[in-house]
Enzyme design. Sequence first.
Site, PDB file in Angstrom:
ATOM      1  N   LYS A 182       0.771  -1.232   0.024  1.00  0.00           N
ATOM      2  CA  LYS A 182       0.027   0.141  -0.196  1.00  0.00           C
ATOM      3  C   LYS A 182       0.793   1.346   0.024  1.00  0.00           C
ATOM      4  CE  LYS A 182      -2.783   2.846   2.893  1.00  0.00           C
ATOM      5  NZ  LYS A 182      -3.263   3.262   4.244  1.00  0.00           N
TER       6      LYS A 182
ATOM      7  N   ASP B   9      -5.885   8.049   8.779  1.00  0.00           N
ATOM      8  CA  ASP B   9      -5.961   7.655  10.069  1.00  0.00           C
ATOM      9  C   ASP B   9      -5.610   8.781  11.223  1.00  0.00           C
ATOM     10  OD1 ASP B   9      -6.321   5.001   9.669  1.00  0.00           O
ATOM     11  OD2 ASP B   9      -4.104   4.239   9.655  1.00  0.00           O
TER      12      ASP B   9
ATOM     13  N   ASP C 174       4.337   0.750  11.558  1.00  0.00           N
ATOM     14  CA  ASP C 174       3.095   0.219  11.157  1.00  0.00           C
ATOM     15  C   ASP C 174       3.069  -1.207  11.912  1.00  0.00           C
ATOM     16  OD1 ASP C 174       2.327   2.501   9.863  1.00  0.00           O
ATOM     17  OD2 ASP C 174       2.882   1.749   7.920  1.00  0.00           O
TER      18      ASP C 174
END
Length: 434
Positions: free
Chosen positions: A22, A121, A319
Amino acid sequence: MAAFEVRGGKTLRGEITPQGAKNEALQILCAVLLTSEPVTISNIPDIRDVNKLIELLRDMGVKVGKLATDTYIFQAESVNLDYMDSPEFVAQAGALRGSVMILGPMLGRYGRCQLPKPGGDKIGRRPMDTHFLGLEKLGGKLTLEGTDFYRIKVDGKLKGTYMLLDEASVTGTANILMAAVLAEGTTTIYNAACEPYLQQLCRMLVRMGANIQGIGSNLLTIEGVERLGGTEHRMLPDMIEIGSFIGLAAMTGSEITIKDCQIPQLGLIPDTFRKLGIQLEFRGDDIHIPAQAHYEIATYLDGSILTVSDHTWPGFTPDLLSIVLVVACQAKGTVLIHQKMFESRLFFVDKLIDMGAQIILCDPHRATVIGLDQRTRLRGITMSSPDIRAGVALLIAALSAEGTSTILNVEQIDRGYQHIDERLTALGADIRRI
């Protein structure tokens, strides 16, 4: 609002292939704006954020053709600059964090760009100063309208220069790089990000005709060129998915093989999971995780408690800290998780505590996890996904738990993980989308 109903406690088994990355896709897709020639990109993940970016590019005038499930051809022959003034553009770009990546290509090729404050986010402050400071040093002139709309343009052409970035921002480096490849003269970027995905962008631009030296280091030198041509590019597998699947296998005591991992590009990820006691076997470019009844967290040589923290590449990616934290819940031993880069990413641990995990949230950046060593199973609860990575961490917890869990707001998970419920069901998970 969709939800997952998860019946936990099942052992999984089989092979799974990670989606395309991504974080690479958001950069690579915007790079098609740098040329009028066709660019073919493969291994594109079928996820919400990427699909929304493709839709934005199409609405800006980029010709988009789908050649296969994961392969598209793009041609930015006639971009509609007026579209950036439309309410539709403001709504689209404002809802998508990845829209920030159009700044560099648009400024480099067309001399102007405008953008509402991007969404994404809610994981803490992610200021855009590095992007704009770098583009201003190349000659861009920034205007801020209110507090959430940016306009940047250049009179004439961008000019190459030396810059020392205030932080090694991946997206900031990518934006500056994409502007600099079409600038006049030489641009030197020191303290540049050097993540594998940034390296992928550099190599793609070189194939398009850019002149970039220092790829893979934190010192990039770019000799500007007049124009770029088309190319073909295949994206790396998503390292965050790979780490998530490693954690899933350990937490559920499952035997899983992760296919086509591009292991040399994973940096510290395999060794970090090994420090948690997880066994990994490299089989060519596949990672095999055997079933383990128990796994034990390592200590430092003097016997003190291990700390796992995030850092810019080649440090451990932020992440995956959510995944490491949830996996530690069922390890033997104790670990301190230190989330340095974002101040809101640990705010999902209250859900894990409600499930029975032993976690002390020390402050917004640090949590101490005392592993249960599988002596007590987590219990299923109803919870909500606060962001992409925490959502998958909670999904892993639910799959290992006793009883049924309901995870709300799974649109967050869909933004970063391709058909995750279907893919895990194929391994034997009991997940139902409701």
